[in-house]
Design a protein around this motif. Structure first.
Motif, PDB file in Angstrom:
ATOM      1  N   ASN A 104      28.788  41.030  50.478  1.00 19.96           N
ATOM      2  CA  ASN A 104      28.104  41.885  49.728  1.00 19.96           C
ATOM      3  C   ASN A 104      29.232  41.804  48.186  1.00 19.96           C
ATOM      4  N   TYR A 105      29.656  40.616  48.169  1.00 15.65           N
ATOM      5  CA  TYR A 105      30.644  41.222  46.801  1.00 15.65           C
ATOM      6  C   TYR A 105      30.749  39.246  46.280  1.00 15.65           C
TER       7      TYR A 105
ATOM      8  N   ASP B  27      19.190  39.050  51.260  1.00 12.97           N
ATOM      9  CA  ASP B  27      19.577  39.250  49.740  1.00 12.97           C
ATOM     10  C   ASP B  27      18.886  37.302  49.392  1.00 12.97           C
TER      11      ASP B  27
ATOM     12  N   ILE C 103      27.273  37.100  51.023  1.00 11.39           N
ATOM     13  CA  ILE C 103      25.602  37.942  50.703  1.00 11.39           C
ATOM     14  C   ILE C 103      25.271  38.350  51.641  1.00 11.39           C
ATOM     15  N   ASN C 104      24.247  39.160  51.869  1.00  7.72           N
ATOM     16  CA  ASN C 104      24.185  39.282  53.719  1.00  7.72           C
ATOM     17  C   ASN C 104      22.562  38.501  53.575  1.00  7.72           C
TER      18      ASN C 104
ATOM     19  N   ILE D 154      25.902  40.936  42.415  1.00  3.38           N
ATOM     20  CA  ILE D 154      27.198  40.676  43.062  1.00  3.38           C
ATOM     21  C   ILE D 154      28.101  41.621  42.277  1.00  3.38           C
TER      22      ILE D 154
END
Lengths: 164, 114
Positions: free
Chosen positions: B35-36, B71, B67-68, B22
């Motif tokens: 995604n961060y 993931d 986040i996806n 991340i």
């Protein structure tokens, strides 16, 4: 947020039967404390920053809530639940948990108020975060506690004075 | 304390086997990207005053991770850092953004201000 006050048995017996008993005093005090929290939430809602609605695609700048979304929160859709009295306990809850749906105007579609409140408070992948509820409750919780304690003290004192 | 926390969280941006990767930013993320993570201070959490001086202060802040869905979930990685830094925390919410197939994890933490 949960606060608990305990009274010892002798004291409870002494006050029961007088002026609605311990529950009566507790309800009155809780009502005042809940008012402090409700006022803080109203104030926090009016401080939310807005911008006209726009669609946010991936990579676009995140948006602020639209004025319509803010209006839905501010239209008195939040409140203090009816007091529940059970045994020696009086409870209530303040918030938007059961506040129904608000119409956002632009498409006429209704959105649950808690969903709007949550998306502003926490932020989403497309909306900027403005933790208005969490910040309001940080400070209002302590103020409410002080107000509740002061109210309980003064009501008990007035009962004692009258039965001297 | 906050700067150390930011540095520690930013280490999660380097890919490593078996944990979520991340990229972390301090403050608000301006753009809607997947995604961060962000970490920021929000307000004073609690304070103790005595003798006309502030004796103790807790600063409240929040961590948001987007986040996806597919993931590796970031809970162990983020919380290990919070524990190592001696920060008290609560996993405040986990919100599913189904339209974008994202999961939004939110922590509220408090650390010493003085």
């Amino acid at each position: 947020m949960r606060y608990q006050f305990e009274f010892n048995d002798t004291l409870t017996q002494f006050f029961d039967g007088l002026e609605g008993g311990v529950n009566g005093v507790a309800s009155a005090a809780l009502y005042k404390g809940a008012g402090v929290v409700a006022d803080a939430i109203s104030g926090a809602i009016s401080g939310i920053q807005t911008e006209p609605y726009r669609r946010v695609n991936e990579g676009d700048p995140k948006r602020k809530p639209s004025p319509e979304e803010k209006a839905v929160l501010g239209q008195g859709h939040f409140g203090i639940a009816k007091f529940r009295k059970g045994g020696a306990e009086v409870t209530t809850s303040i918030g938007m948990g059961n506040s129904g749906y608000g119409s956002l105007g632009r498409s006429g579609k209704s959105v649950p108020v808690p969903v709007i409140a949550r998306s502003i408070d926490s932020g989403t992948s497309f909306m900027q975060k403005q933790p208005f509820l969490r910040k309001a409750l940080n400070t209002a919780g302590k103020e409410a506690l002080a107000v509740i304690e002061a109210e309980i003290d003064s009501r008990f004192q007035s009962i004692i004075d009258r039965h001297k | 304390m906050f700067n150390e926390l930011v540095t520690a969280l930013q280490a999660l941006g380097t890919p490593a086997e078996g944990r979520a990767t991340i990229p972390f930013y301090a403050g608000e993320m301006n753009n809607a990207e997947p995604n961060y993570g962000t970490v920021r201070l929000d307000a004073e959490g609690d304070a103790l005053w005595a003798n006309g001086e502030q004796q103790e202060q807790a600063l409240q802040g929040s961590i948001d991770v987007f986040i996806n869905e597919k993931d590796i979930q970031p809970i162990p990685a983020v919380q290990a850092i919070l524990r190592a830094q001696g920060v008290s925390y609560k996993l405040y919410s986990i919100q599913h953004e189904t339209a974008r197939k994202l999961i939004h994890y939110e922590w509220v933490f408090e650390l010493e201000g003085l």
